[in-house]
Design a protein around this motif. Sequence first.
Motif, short mmCIF file in Angstrom:
data_model
loop_
_atom_site.label_atom_id
_atom_site.label_comp_id
_atom_site.label_asym_id
_atom_site.label_seq_id
_atom_site.Cartn_x
_atom_site.Cartn_y
_atom_site.Cartn_z
N GLN A 34 1.26 -0.60 -0.39
CA GLN A 34 0.98 -2.02 -0.63
C GLN A 34 -0.08 -2.15 -1.71
O GLN A 34 -1.05 -1.41 -1.73
N HIS A 35 0.13 -3.12 -2.60
CA HIS A 35 -0.75 -3.28 -3.76
C HIS A 35 -1.87 -4.28 -3.49
O HIS A 35 -1.63 -5.36 -2.98
N GLN A 36 -3.09 -3.87 -3.86
CA GLN A 36 -4.26 -4.74 -3.77
C GLN A 36 -4.42 -5.40 -5.13
O GLN A 36 -4.56 -4.72 -6.14
N SER A 50 -3.85 0.72 -4.83
CA SER A 50 -2.70 0.76 -3.94
C SER A 50 -3.16 1.34 -2.61
O SER A 50 -4.02 2.23 -2.58
N HIS A 51 -2.62 0.83 -1.54
CA HIS A 51 -2.99 1.28 -0.21
C HIS A 51 -1.77 1.88 0.47
O HIS A 51 -0.70 1.27 0.47
N VAL A 52 -1.94 3.06 1.03
CA VAL A 52 -0.89 3.69 1.82
C VAL A 52 -1.24 3.45 3.27
O VAL A 52 -2.34 3.77 3.72
N LEU A 53 -0.30 2.85 3.98
CA LEU A 53 -0.48 2.56 5.39
C LEU A 53 0.60 3.31 6.15
O LEU A 53 1.78 3.06 5.95
N CYS A 122 1.03 -9.40 0.24
CA CYS A 122 0.99 -8.28 -0.69
C CYS A 122 2.39 -7.70 -0.81
O CYS A 122 3.24 -7.94 0.04
N GLU A 123 2.62 -6.97 -1.88
CA GLU A 123 3.95 -6.43 -2.14
C GLU A 123 3.87 -4.94 -2.36
O GLU A 123 2.83 -4.41 -2.74
#
Length: 186
Positions: A34-36, A50-53, A122-123
């Motif tokens: 997901q992009h911040q 970018s966040h990895v969840l 977020c996308e």
Amino acid sequence: MVSPRRFSSGQHRRNAALWGPTPLQRFANARLLQHQNATPGDTTSAVVASHVLECFLERANDISSKENGPGVDTGDFTCNGFICRSARLPPSPGAIWLSSDLVWQQHGRRVAADGYTVVAPCEGLIWLGDLALLNAAGDADVDPYPQFTAFHGLEFGANYGSGGIGALVQPLIGERIFGTLKPNRG
């Protein structure tokens, strides 16, 4: 003026000791990228991280033309679940987000840096498959049956948020996430 989307619960250290691995980690079935954005909640602004969840997700509803709305289109599937662990990466991380060697920075919730994190809407992308098959190179095709497509995050922290009862619930099972899986739009 401080944006109402400023993430402040990450600044409270009272729960820091409670944020260990969640019991749902062994059931995690999805990785989200997901992009911040530079302007929190504005998906058209520049991506700053970018966040990895890694999440335990379940599919909730398939969307028909009657349920269309912001971030939800006909043919989408709503998903909800819990964040098991997360990492903050550069804006364009490449395949590292699917690497089995990814270094995780936070258990149970989103990573915050300087009081900010990825916020909804977020996308990004979802890789829904057997996480045990991921390799160090981050090859998306290691599982013959994954779903690899677009994913839009619509809400974090529901049903309780990060304060009040959420301060008790989230450290136990993770931060709640709700979003839409967008088939054939990856």
